[in-house]
Design an enzyme around this catalytic site. Structure first.
Site, PDB file in Angstrom:
ATOM      1  N   GLY A 292      37.277  42.699  37.330  1.00  0.00           N
ATOM      2  CA  GLY A 292      37.961  41.422  37.051  1.00  0.00           C
ATOM      3  C   GLY A 292      37.322  40.602  35.952  1.00  0.00           C
TER       4      GLY A 292
ATOM      5  N   HIS B 157      43.692  51.698  32.357  1.00  0.00           N
ATOM      6  CA  HIS B 157      44.038  52.147  30.989  1.00  0.00           C
ATOM      7  C   HIS B 157      42.774  52.410  30.156  1.00  0.00           C
ATOM      8  CE1 HIS B 157      44.259  48.187  28.371  1.00  0.00           C
ATOM      9  NE2 HIS B 157      43.163  48.245  29.075  1.00  0.00           N
TER      10      HIS B 157
HETATM   11  C1  LIG Z   1      39.801  45.997  30.084  1.00  0.00           C
HETATM   12  S1  LIG Z   1      38.698  45.053  31.001  1.00  0.00           S
HETATM   13  C2  LIG Z   1      39.775  44.207  32.109  1.00  0.00           C
HETATM   14  C3  LIG Z   1      39.181  42.950  32.622  1.00  0.00           C
HETATM   15  C4  LIG Z   1      40.075  42.128  33.537  1.00  0.00           C
HETATM   16  N1  LIG Z   1      40.611  42.871  34.626  1.00  0.00           N
HETATM   17  C5  LIG Z   1      41.169  41.479  32.730  1.00  0.00           C
HETATM   18  O1  LIG Z   1      42.299  41.938  32.771  1.00  0.00           O
HETATM   19  O2  LIG Z   1      40.883  40.516  32.019  1.00  0.00           O
HETATM   20  C6  LIG Z   1      37.921  46.246  32.048  1.00  0.00           C
HETATM   21  C7  LIG Z   1      36.829  45.675  32.917  1.00  0.00           C
HETATM   22  O3  LIG Z   1      36.246  46.761  33.675  1.00  0.00           O
HETATM   23  C8  LIG Z   1      34.866  46.481  33.807  1.00  0.00           C
HETATM   24  N2  LIG Z   1      34.137  47.731  34.130  1.00  0.00           N
HETATM   25  C9  LIG Z   1      33.880  48.778  33.315  1.00  0.00           C
HETATM   26  N3  LIG Z   1      33.198  49.729  33.972  1.00  0.00           N
HETATM   27  C10 LIG Z   1      33.033  49.268  35.226  1.00  0.00           C
HETATM   28  C11 LIG Z   1      32.424  49.816  36.386  1.00  0.00           C
HETATM   29  N4  LIG Z   1      31.855  51.015  36.366  1.00  0.00           N
HETATM   30  N5  LIG Z   1      32.457  49.083  37.516  1.00  0.00           N
HETATM   31  C12 LIG Z   1      33.044  47.841  37.537  1.00  0.00           C
HETATM   32  N6  LIG Z   1      33.637  47.269  36.471  1.00  0.00           N
HETATM   33  C13 LIG Z   1      33.636  47.981  35.335  1.00  0.00           C
HETATM   34  C14 LIG Z   1      34.496  45.895  32.458  1.00  0.00           C
HETATM   35  O4  LIG Z   1      33.275  45.180  32.502  1.00  0.00           O
HETATM   36  C15 LIG Z   1      35.693  45.026  32.140  1.00  0.00           C
HETATM   37  O5  LIG Z   1      35.516  43.711  32.583  1.00  0.00           O
END
Ligand SMILES: C[S@@+](CC[C@H](N)C(=O)[O-])C[C@H]1O[C@@H](n2cnc3c(N)ncnc32)[C@H](O)[C@@H]1O
Length: 378
Positions: free
Chosen positions: A222, A286
């Protein structure tokens, strides 16, 4: 989308989302229909310079300065404030006026227009930094990457972006070590997408009876909590916990908000919050290919109870007539992460492989196809 209010003498054309996008596309098609081959080449040539020159304008505070001024500013005044050499600055301003990012009101006189307003918005500014520092170098590496891979997309996280920054690391661990660039990405994530997902989830009815100690909403991946904070302000009296989960480097920089908990959690490990009413993932899957998406989804499915639903907030693309922005974002995901935007058929297939079933797809942006994909355990 704008944080800044529009001044009285500037008016955007207002229309519903579908009509607005259709009109834009028609006008662009009409302009392109008048192009000679040379015009087409010049349009692309100029396109390569636009973002660097806008970045230069952002770096000297030009757009904010023009927006803040009630009257047009002279070249001498802008040069004095920015400390740029006046004759050279004049060439930059002439270019930005000719490309309609600012307005030339007289000889050596400039003012803000609607595009200037957009460029002065902090979220747009952060996104521009992302495009300039991260996306463009990766796009430059794409043709060579495609040559090396013979246009295949093997499983895993290998992608053109890795070649652009010369790393074997994955995207998120890499940017953990580059906090300034990570902040550009977080700004990009704060820009609202088309449509309003709250319109298709009747929280007031579906979540009214959640017990106060149960998790109401678990926002997996998030980020710094934009959606959870919006949920809390829209429904301040809904019972149950609202929890934002993300990597520690992200939740640690989130600003606190009443009624929203932040939890460091790696979604490749077991989900610690069991039996929530809603698990929510917005533009998370995605970022990942099928293999990794199935791992993330299985960890969520294992924590879901009979009354839980997973809400996936992403594009659900049709098989034909995809808007150019959706198709662009799909290839952006490929370039940056070897990932993709999915079609309706691909969502059914993916969720089935993770022990989940699609119970509804509620599209809330009719052109971009931003949708809430509602899933339950099989
Ligand atoms: C494309 S962003 C989307 C953020 C948010 N949901 C939004 O729509 O604004 C993907 C999110 O996944 C998180 N992320 C990436 N790898 C992760 C992991 N292994 N565990 C938890 N979060 C993760 C990133 O830090 C990032 O905040």
């Amino acid at each position: 989308m704008l944080a800044l209010s529009e001044p009285k003498n500037m008016h955007r054309v207002r229309a519903d989302e579908a009509s607005r996008l259709k009109m834009q596309d028609s006008l662009r098609s009409a302009a392109e229909a008048m192009e000679t081959p040379n015009d087409t080449m010049l349009r692309l040539f100029n396109g390569a310079l636009e973002v660097p020159m806008i970045k230069a304008g952002v770096d000297i505070g030009l757009f904010k300065m023009l927006v803040a001024s009630q009257t047009p500013l002279t070249l001498a005044k802008i040069a004095n404030t920015t400390k740029a050499e006046p004759v050279f600055l004049g060439r930059i301003l002439r270019y930005l006026a000719a490309t309609r990012f600012i307005t030339e009101t007289g000889k050596d006189q400039f003012s803000a227009n609607l595009s200037t307003q957009s460029l002065a918005d902090p979220a747009i500014e952060g996104s521009l930094n992302y495009i300039f520092a991260i996306a463009i170098p990766a796009y430059m590496a794409l043709p060579e990457f495609l040559r090396q891979t013979s246009f295949q997309a093997p499983p895993g996280t290998q992608c053109a972006w890795q070649q652009s920054v010369k790393t074997d690391m994955d995207w998120f661990p890499y940017y953990k070590q580059h906090p300034e660039q990570l902040s550009y990405f977080q700004k990009l994530m704060s820009v609202p997408r088309d449509g309003e997902w709250f319109d298709v989830v009747p929280f007031a009815e579906e979540a009214a009876n959640v017990s106060p100690d149960r998790a109401l909403f678990v926002d997996i991946g998030g980020s710094i909590g934009h959606q959870s904070k919006r949920l809390r302000s829209k429904y301040p009296t809904l019972p149950g916990r609202v929890i934002v989960q993300d990597l520690p480097e992200t939740v640690n920089v989130a600003t606190p908000a009443p009624g929203v908990e932040f939890m460091a959690y790696d979604f490749f490990t077991a989900q610690p919050v069991q039996g929530a009413r809603f698990y929510y993932m917005r533009t998370v899957l995605h970022d990942w290919d099928e293999e990794n998406s199935i791992k993330i989804l299985k960890n969520t499915a294992a924590a879901m109870s009979a009354g839980s639903q997973l809400l996936i907030d992403e594009m659900a693309l049709p098989n034909k007539d995809v808007h150019w922005w959706s198709a662009c974002l799909d290839l952006h995901m490929y370039t940056m992460l070897n990932a993709l935007e999915r079609t309706v058929d691909q969502w059914h297939d993916l969720l089935g492989k993770a022990g989940l079933k699609v119970v509804d797809i509620r599209t809330y942006a009719s052109v971009m196809k931003n949708s809430i994909i509602v899933a339950e355990r099989l």
